[in-house]
Design an enzyme around this catalytic site. Structure first.
Site, PDB file in Angstrom:
ATOM      1  N   ASN A  41       0.228   2.456  -0.809  1.00  0.00           N
ATOM      2  CA  ASN A  41      -0.227   1.624  -1.920  1.00  0.00           C
ATOM      3  C   ASN A  41      -0.231   0.152  -1.507  1.00  0.00           C
ATOM      4  OD1 ASN A  41       2.680   2.687  -2.646  1.00  0.00           O
ATOM      5  ND2 ASN A  41       2.571   0.806  -3.845  1.00  0.00           N
ATOM      6  N   ASP A  42       0.475  -0.743  -2.161  1.00  0.00           N
ATOM      7  CA  ASP A  42       0.279  -2.188  -2.019  1.00  0.00           C
ATOM      8  C   ASP A  42       0.209  -2.686  -0.578  1.00  0.00           C
ATOM      9  OD1 ASP A  42       0.969  -1.726  -4.628  1.00  0.00           O
ATOM     10  OD2 ASP A  42       2.653  -3.108  -4.672  1.00  0.00           O
ATOM     11  N   ARG A 170      10.826  -8.333  -8.428  1.00  0.00           N
ATOM     12  CA  ARG A 170      10.269  -7.865  -7.162  1.00  0.00           C
ATOM     13  C   ARG A 170       9.034  -8.656  -6.708  1.00  0.00           C
ATOM     14  NH1 ARG A 170       9.666  -3.835 -10.984  1.00  0.00           N
ATOM     15  NH2 ARG A 170       7.562  -3.314 -11.697  1.00  0.00           N
ATOM     16  N   TRP A 311      -3.523   3.231 -10.489  1.00  0.00           N
ATOM     17  CA  TRP A 311      -2.328   4.030 -10.746  1.00  0.00           C
ATOM     18  C   TRP A 311      -2.561   5.152 -11.759  1.00  0.00           C
ATOM     19  CZ3 TRP A 311       1.590   4.531  -7.711  1.00  0.00           C
ATOM     20  CH2 TRP A 311       2.009   3.484  -6.903  1.00  0.00           C
TER      21      TRP A 311
END
Length: 532
Positions: A41-42, A170, A311
């Protein structure tokens, strides 16, 4: 430490073995990065190695499955041209199986403010990663440093460098602010809807300076912030500051998306000019945008890449043995004369795709300099297509032509499968709505037919880039890469990124242009070619 090393070695071994499997799946994108296997993902830790002329991309990675799960690592890839990527061994591993090395960024500590380096490490390769260590108990900001140019990392013994007694703190993005000679961090207090701004002299001790909070779309939570100075298109010597914030879930079109704010930054506070949220990409599959810490100046100063998924359905997309791809790298600038409507100009983020290809077929031109009618559709077959195509279309709407609002006044492009033409992408422009539409639902793939979150039809409002002689002109560039489509309207004033999925092996290669009305659309240029 032994457990961490063991996990690290296992992940690296898995990545190397899976390289042998890369070509087993025929619909893997050619010019969008995908991991050899596992879940991604990211994007994280983007930087340019000026010594070696190499670009580094790190990413959230689960090598043990094709869905998100713990333990979560920093995967790693490198490129010489920002288009073709080489998978590398895992770069950062978590300490425990129930934890994750979550998203973060990379800086080059040229002046050794952290005191991690000596003269044996070239100043251009003094990499320090700033990342979130996630456990069931907390999210804290850690740093790790590399002595070998970003391939392996040593964890700082006095971590964490920043903690907030929170499980929702985060995604640190750090840059060097020259006027104050300090490091600046943006980090998300995700469920407080805050982007906190910190400063530091040494990357180890951080001071809270301010917060940008409760602005724009809130959704469920803020994630993956970034603050960067972006040059203007009209005068690259001038610039404005842009704050990027990711939202998930809660996007207007469902799931996840990126918004941005334009404003000023004085070293401690970001002030948006108008507090209006603007959309980075109007498609369904563009999230967690991150910009590079540094760049090769020939490419520009503001480059970024995003995760090309959503997502809502990312865990179900029909790819194997990997899941998810990255977008193309984009060069960003600010159009200070963007015509949002006939009466208003705005500052607007402009995106230009970085695509370095040497092996492409010839441009095939057709329908250029012609007026479309219902009777004269145009078509071309790229019979040897592997499913990666790019096209450019410049068209105009005749503003003197009267068409009933009850008539669907479309210019449509049909990209059909060579093996099975009943599978296709349809896209085009409808004059009454002044919008470019996409229909990605014409597939026999079970996921496409049955997943209710995989929106089949969507559209993007378009404004003409010029009007003359009773014609309003529009421009679109598109790249279709196996299962991902990027559309850039009017040279990137508006962008839309969407995935699509056809039956494996049914490469798109037959292109048709049609219209449902007579003499409304003038085709100035249309060309298409295969990317190999």
């Amino acid at each position: 430490m032994l457990l961490q090393a063991f996990i690290f070695l296992l992940a690296g071994f898995a990545a190397k073995i899976s390289a042998l499997m890369t070509n087993e799946t025929s619909d893997r994108p050619l010019v969008h990065f995908t991991p050899n296997k596992g879940w991604m993902n990211d994007p994280n830790g983007l930087w340019y190695d000026a010594k070696e002329g190499k670009w580094h991309l790190y990413f959230q990675y689960n090598p043990n499955d094709t869905v998100w799960g713990l333990p979560l690592f920093w995967g790693h890839a490198t490129s010489n041209d920002l288009t073709h990527w080489q998978d590398e061994p895992v770069a950062i591993a978590p300490k425990r199986n129930d934890s994750g090395a979550y998203s973060g960024s990379m800086v080059i500590d040229h002046n050794n403010t952290s005191e991690f380096f000596n003269d044996t490490v070239d100043p251009r390769q003094r990499c320090v990663a700033i990342w979130t260590y996630n456990t069931p108990e907390s999210e804290e900001q850690y740093i790790s440093y590399s002595l070998d140019g970003g391939y392996t990392f040593t964890e700082y013994q006095k971590n964490p460098v920043l903690a907030a007694n929170s499980t929702q703190f985060r995604d640190p993005k750090v840059f060097w602010y020259e006027p104050s000679q300090k490091w600046i961090m943006t980090a998300a207090k995700s469920q407080d809807y805050k982007i906190e701004i910190y400063s530091s002299d040494d990357l180890k001790s951080w001071k809270l300076e301010s917060a940008f909070a409760n602005e724009g779309f809130l959704g469920y939570q803020y994630e993956c912030p970034g603050l960067i100075e972006v040059p203007t298109e009209q005068d690259p010597s001038k610039s404005h500051w842009v704050m990027f914030i990711s939202i998930n879930p809660g996007a207007p079109a469902g799931g996840s998306f990126n918004q941005y704010f334009v404003g000023s930054f004085n070293g401690t506070h970001f002030e948006a000019y108008d507090n209006q949220s603007r959309v980075v990409d109007f498609g369904k599959d563009y999230y967690a945008l991150q910009t590079f810490f540094n760049t090769d100046p020939t490419y520009g100063s503001a480059l970024g890449i995003a995760w090309a998924s959503n997502w809502e359905y990312s865990a179900f997309v029909p790819t194997n043995p990997w899941r998810s791809s990255m977008s193309l790298v984009r060069k960003f600038s600010l159009n200070t004369e963007y015509q949002a409507n006939p009466e208003t100009e705005l500052i607007n983020l402009k995106a230009e795709p970085i695509l370095n290809i040497s092996n492409a077929g010839p441009w095939l031109h057709f329908a250029s300099n012609s007026t479309l009618t219902k009777a004269n559709s145009f078509s071309v077959d790229l019979s040897n297509s592997t499913g990666t195509l790019e096209f450019e279309l410049v068209y105009a709407v005749n503003t003197t032509q009267s068409v009933s609002k009850s008539v669907f006044s479309d210019l449509s492009l049909w990209f059909k499968g060579l093996e099975d033409p009943e599978e296709y992408l349809r896209m085009g422009f409808e004059a009454s709505a002044s919008s470019f539409f996409l229909d990605r639902g014409n597939s026999k793939v079970k996921f496409v037919k049955e997943n209710p979150y995989f929106t089949n039809r969507m559209s993007v409002n378009n404004q003409p880039f010029k009007s003359e002689n009773d014609l309003s002109y529009y421009k679109v560039y598109g790249l279709l890469d196996q299962n991902i489509l990027e559309l850039y309207f009017n040279d990137g004033d508006v962008v839309s990124t969407n995935t699509y999925f056809m039956t494996t092996g049914n490469a798109l290669g037959s292109v048709n242009m049609t219209t449902g009305v007579d003499n409304l659309f003038y085709i100035d240029k249309f060309q298409v070619r295969e990317v190999k």
